[in-house]
Design a protein around this motif. Structure first.
Motif, PDB file in Angstrom:
ATOM      1  N   ILE A 320      -8.052  16.305  44.084  1.00  0.00           N
ATOM      2  CA  ILE A 320      -6.793  16.232  43.311  1.00  0.00           C
ATOM      3  C   ILE A 320      -5.733  17.212  43.794  1.00  0.00           C
ATOM      4  CG2 ILE A 320      -7.774  15.301  41.176  1.00  0.00           C
ATOM      5  CD1 ILE A 320      -7.857  18.169  40.115  1.00  0.00           C
ATOM      6  N   PHE A 321      -6.148  18.222  44.600  1.00  0.00           N
ATOM      7  CA  PHE A 321      -5.165  19.179  45.100  1.00  0.00           C
ATOM      8  C   PHE A 321      -4.512  18.712  46.399  1.00  0.00           C
ATOM      9  CE2 PHE A 321      -7.914  21.696  42.367  1.00  0.00           C
ATOM     10  CZ  PHE A 321      -6.969  22.320  41.572  1.00  0.00           C
ATOM     11  N   GLN A 322      -4.989  17.570  46.915  1.00  0.00           N
ATOM     12  CA  GLN A 322      -4.377  17.074  48.155  1.00  0.00           C
ATOM     13  C   GLN A 322      -3.129  16.267  47.858  1.00  0.00           C
ATOM     14  OE1 GLN A 322      -7.442  14.940  50.203  1.00  0.00           O
ATOM     15  NE2 GLN A 322      -8.786  16.732  50.244  1.00  0.00           N
ATOM     16  N   MET A 323      -2.250  16.220  48.871  1.00  0.00           N
ATOM     17  CA  MET A 323      -0.989  15.526  48.677  1.00  0.00           C
ATOM     18  C   MET A 323      -1.201  14.047  48.364  1.00  0.00           C
ATOM     19  SD  MET A 323       2.221  15.986  51.084  1.00  0.00           S
ATOM     20  CE  MET A 323       1.569  16.958  52.381  1.00  0.00           C
ATOM     21  N   PHE A 324      -0.492  13.551  47.379  1.00  0.00           N
ATOM     22  CA  PHE A 324      -0.480  12.144  46.976  1.00  0.00           C
ATOM     23  C   PHE A 324      -1.836  11.610  46.521  1.00  0.00           C
ATOM     24  CE2 PHE A 324       3.106  12.182  50.223  1.00  0.00           C
ATOM     25  CZ  PHE A 324       4.079  12.377  49.255  1.00  0.00           C
ATOM     26  N   GLN A 325      -2.752  12.512  46.163  1.00  0.00           N
ATOM     27  CA  GLN A 325      -4.053  12.051  45.659  1.00  0.00           C
ATOM     28  C   GLN A 325      -4.009  11.990  44.135  1.00  0.00           C
ATOM     29  OE1 GLN A 325      -6.853  11.039  47.107  1.00  0.00           O
ATOM     30  NE2 GLN A 325      -6.081  11.278  49.200  1.00  0.00           N
ATOM     31  N   ARG A 326      -4.313  10.825  43.595  1.00  0.00           N
ATOM     32  CA  ARG A 326      -4.328  10.671  42.148  1.00  0.00           C
ATOM     33  C   ARG A 326      -5.591   9.930  41.739  1.00  0.00           C
ATOM     34  NH1 ARG A 326      -0.309   7.788  39.273  1.00  0.00           N
ATOM     35  NH2 ARG A 326      -0.444   9.667  38.005  1.00  0.00           N
ATOM     36  N   LEU A 327      -5.949  10.065  40.476  1.00  0.00           N
ATOM     37  CA  LEU A 327      -7.156   9.387  40.007  1.00  0.00           C
ATOM     38  C   LEU A 327      -6.806   8.173  39.152  1.00  0.00           C
ATOM     39  CD1 LEU A 327      -9.197  12.566  39.016  1.00  0.00           C
ATOM     40  CD2 LEU A 327      -9.119  11.371  41.209  1.00  0.00           C
ATOM     41  N   SER A 331       0.502   2.679  36.471  1.00  0.00           N
ATOM     42  CA  SER A 331       0.709   1.983  35.205  1.00  0.00           C
ATOM     43  C   SER A 331      -0.024   2.690  34.056  1.00  0.00           C
ATOM     44  CB  SER A 331       0.221   0.545  35.322  1.00  0.00           C
ATOM     45  OG  SER A 331      -1.132   0.553  35.735  1.00  0.00           O
ATOM     46  N   GLU A 332      -1.081   3.450  34.390  1.00  0.00           N
ATOM     47  CA  GLU A 332      -1.826   4.175  33.348  1.00  0.00           C
ATOM     48  C   GLU A 332      -1.122   5.487  32.990  1.00  0.00           C
ATOM     49  OE1 GLU A 332      -6.459   4.532  33.401  1.00  0.00           O
ATOM     50  OE2 GLU A 332      -5.688   4.250  35.441  1.00  0.00           O
ATOM     51  N   TYR A 333      -0.906   6.303  34.020  1.00  0.00           N
ATOM     52  CA  TYR A 333      -0.199   7.569  33.851  1.00  0.00           C
ATOM     53  C   TYR A 333       0.844   7.654  34.957  1.00  0.00           C
ATOM     54  CZ  TYR A 333      -4.246   9.032  31.044  1.00  0.00           C
ATOM     55  OH  TYR A 333      -5.226   9.128  30.108  1.00  0.00           O
ATOM     56  N   PRO A 334       2.102   7.922  34.637  1.00  0.00           N
ATOM     57  CA  PRO A 334       3.105   8.009  35.700  1.00  0.00           C
ATOM     58  C   PRO A 334       2.864   9.241  36.571  1.00  0.00           C
ATOM     59  CG  PRO A 334       4.042   8.705  33.604  1.00  0.00           C
ATOM     60  CD  PRO A 334       2.651   8.218  33.316  1.00  0.00           C
ATOM     61  N   GLY A 335       3.370   9.211  37.784  1.00  0.00           N
ATOM     62  CA  GLY A 335       3.217  10.381  38.656  1.00  0.00           C
ATOM     63  C   GLY A 335       3.010   9.950  40.083  1.00  0.00           C
ATOM     64  N   SER A 336       3.096  10.908  41.018  1.00  0.00           N
ATOM     65  CA  SER A 336       2.971  10.555  42.422  1.00  0.00           C
ATOM     66  C   SER A 336       1.849  11.315  43.117  1.00  0.00           C
ATOM     67  CB  SER A 336       4.291  10.855  43.135  1.00  0.00           C
ATOM     68  OG  SER A 336       4.507  12.243  43.097  1.00  0.00           O
ATOM     69  N   GLY A 337       1.253  12.270  42.433  1.00  0.00           N
ATOM     70  CA  GLY A 337       0.147  13.004  43.038  1.00  0.00           C
ATOM     71  C   GLY A 337       0.571  14.174  43.890  1.00  0.00           C
ATOM     72  N   ILE A 338       1.793  14.673  43.670  1.00  0.00           N
ATOM     73  CA  ILE A 338       2.238  15.813  44.475  1.00  0.00           C
ATOM     74  C   ILE A 338       2.104  17.126  43.699  1.00  0.00           C
ATOM     75  CG2 ILE A 338       4.693  15.861  43.831  1.00  0.00           C
ATOM     76  CD1 ILE A 338       3.516  16.086  47.414  1.00  0.00           C
ATOM     77  N   GLY A 339       2.057  17.024  42.348  1.00  0.00           N
ATOM     78  CA  GLY A 339       2.123  18.220  41.489  1.00  0.00           C
ATOM     79  C   GLY A 339       1.105  19.298  41.835  1.00  0.00           C
TER      80      GLY A 339
END
Ligand code: ADP
Length: 382
Positions: A320-327, A331-339
């Motif tokens: 989850i700490f990698q760029m653009f990695q999301r679980l 449509s479930e949770y907004p976001g891009s995986g950069i945080g």
């Protein structure tokens, strides 16, 4: 150094002592050593300067030098050549001091014995070789670190320039597709309208990605110099920004007395902002409860942000700490995986690390550290 044979430089003005030592060694070792004999320190120094000796046996009292000076002069002429001192009854004390200054060993002439001498010589040479190897390896490590630092900086610069320069052509694509969508909607066929919709959607997503990349690369390239940062104040500011989100989900964030530390307060705000907004976003069907605290460790402040949200499977806890990695899907949770990638980069810039502990279905605790040795650096104006 002669191949296979070890050359001993014996600096000893007393001919009887010199003879005794050589015979003792020949008996014990069968003659695998080469000898150079010097009676005065000045002669010994000449040999040392040309690097002919692998190891030195040095008497501290010579016609042209006495005591610690003898060692200090010899050592400074050839710092890499191991020196073993030969001591009389009255200069053992001095020899101990010389060992503290870098002599390898000392042997008392009155108690000397062949095997002991051989062992001391071999040990001195081995130790010196080991030391030289360690110096070589640490030089190598410093070089690799420097290469890595440089290539990271280049990569960062590349990401920055690329994402920055991509904005312009993308703006052009977006504006013309928007015109197409507005002016030609219904005038082309249904497929064309649909395709234009896809292009618009793709361009919007690409804009988001480029902005994320820019945010990420700016952590390294556009950070502010470190200064005092009051974390209580930072959390208050983040909570003000999150007031609406908190209101909507009935969430509550508490924190215990936080430190004033040395860092980049804009980035620390971004860090806590990302962690706190995730804690509210990834909530379960109960009202979010989040607690922030920090404790002082030996050379760092250790923070934790604990929530009662959906949690994270342990197998994902690094990804989850990698760029653009999301679980989750957008449509479930907004976001891009950069945080979290940005969080990690900020923490690393502050000499710390970040990790998560979680029980899926119960909540997550994000831990991060901020080094306190940066305080001294900032005090020295860097
Ligand atoms: P984003 O929120 O945009 O997806 P992040 O990098 O902030 O990107 O987070 C990466 C992933 O880590 C998220 O998609 C989510 O699955 C997981 N995650 C982050 N924070 C939490 C949290 N507090 N609780 C549960 N999962 C989380």
């Amino acid at each position: 150094m002669a191949e296979g044979r070890t050359t001993i430089l014996l600096v000893e003005d007393n001919p009887d002592d010199a003879l005794l030592i050589r015979e003792m060694l020949a008996d014990a070792d069968g003659g695998s050593f080469e000898w150079i004999h010097a009676e005065r320190l000045s002669e010994g120094l000449e040999e040392l300067s040309v690097g002919s000796a692998d190891v030195v046996l040095l008497d501290l009292s010579l016609p042209d030098s006495h005591g610690l000076d003898t060692f200090a002069t010899a050592h400074s002429h050839a710092p890499e050549t191991p020196i073993i001192l030969l001591t009389g009854l009255d200069d053992e004390e001095l020899a101990v001091q010389a060992v503290q200054l870098g002599a390898q060993d000392y042997l008392s002439k009155s108690r000397m014995e062949g095997q002991l001498l051989v062992r001391s010589l071999r040990y001195a040479i081995e130790r010196q070789n080991l030391l030289a190897e360690m110096v070589r390896q640490s030089d190598e490590l410093a070089r690799v670190n420097e290469d890595l630092r440089r290539s990271n900086a280049e990569l960062e610069q590349f990401a920055y320039v690329a994402s920055h320069d991509l904005q312009e052509p993308l703006r052009m694509v977006s504006s013309y597709v928007e015109i197409l969508a507005e002016d030609y909607s219904g005038r082309l066929d249904v497929d064309a309208d649909r395709f234009i919709g896809y292009v618009l959607d793709g361009a919007t997503r690409m804009k988001g990605l480029i902005n994320d990349l820019l945010t990420y690369s700016r952590v390294g390239t556009q950070g502010k110099p470190f200064g005092p940062a009051d974390c209580n104040f930072i959390v208050e500011r983040v909570l003000m920004d999150q007031a609406r989100a908190l209101d909507e989900c009935g969430g509550r964030v508490t924190y215990s007395e936080l430190p004033i530390l040395t860092g980049d307060d804009t980035q620390l705000t971004q860090l806590l902002q990302n962690l706190l907004s995730n804690s509210l976003k990834y909530r379960r069907d109960v009202a979010p409860r989040v607690h922030v605290c920090a404790e002082r460790r030996r050379d760092a402040w250790a923070f934790s942000v604990r929530d009662n949200g959906i949690g994270i499977e342990p197998r994902h806890s690094e990804r989850i700490f990698q760029m653009f990695q999301r679980l989750h899907h957008r449509s479930e949770y907004p976001g891009s995986g950069i945080g979290l990638a940005v969080c990690q980069k900020i923490v690393e810039r502050h000499g710390g690390r970040i990790w998560v502990e979680s029980e899926p279905g119960k909540g997550s605790t994000f831990h991060f550290t901020i080094s306190t040795s940066l305080e001294e650096e900032a005090d020295h104006g860097s």
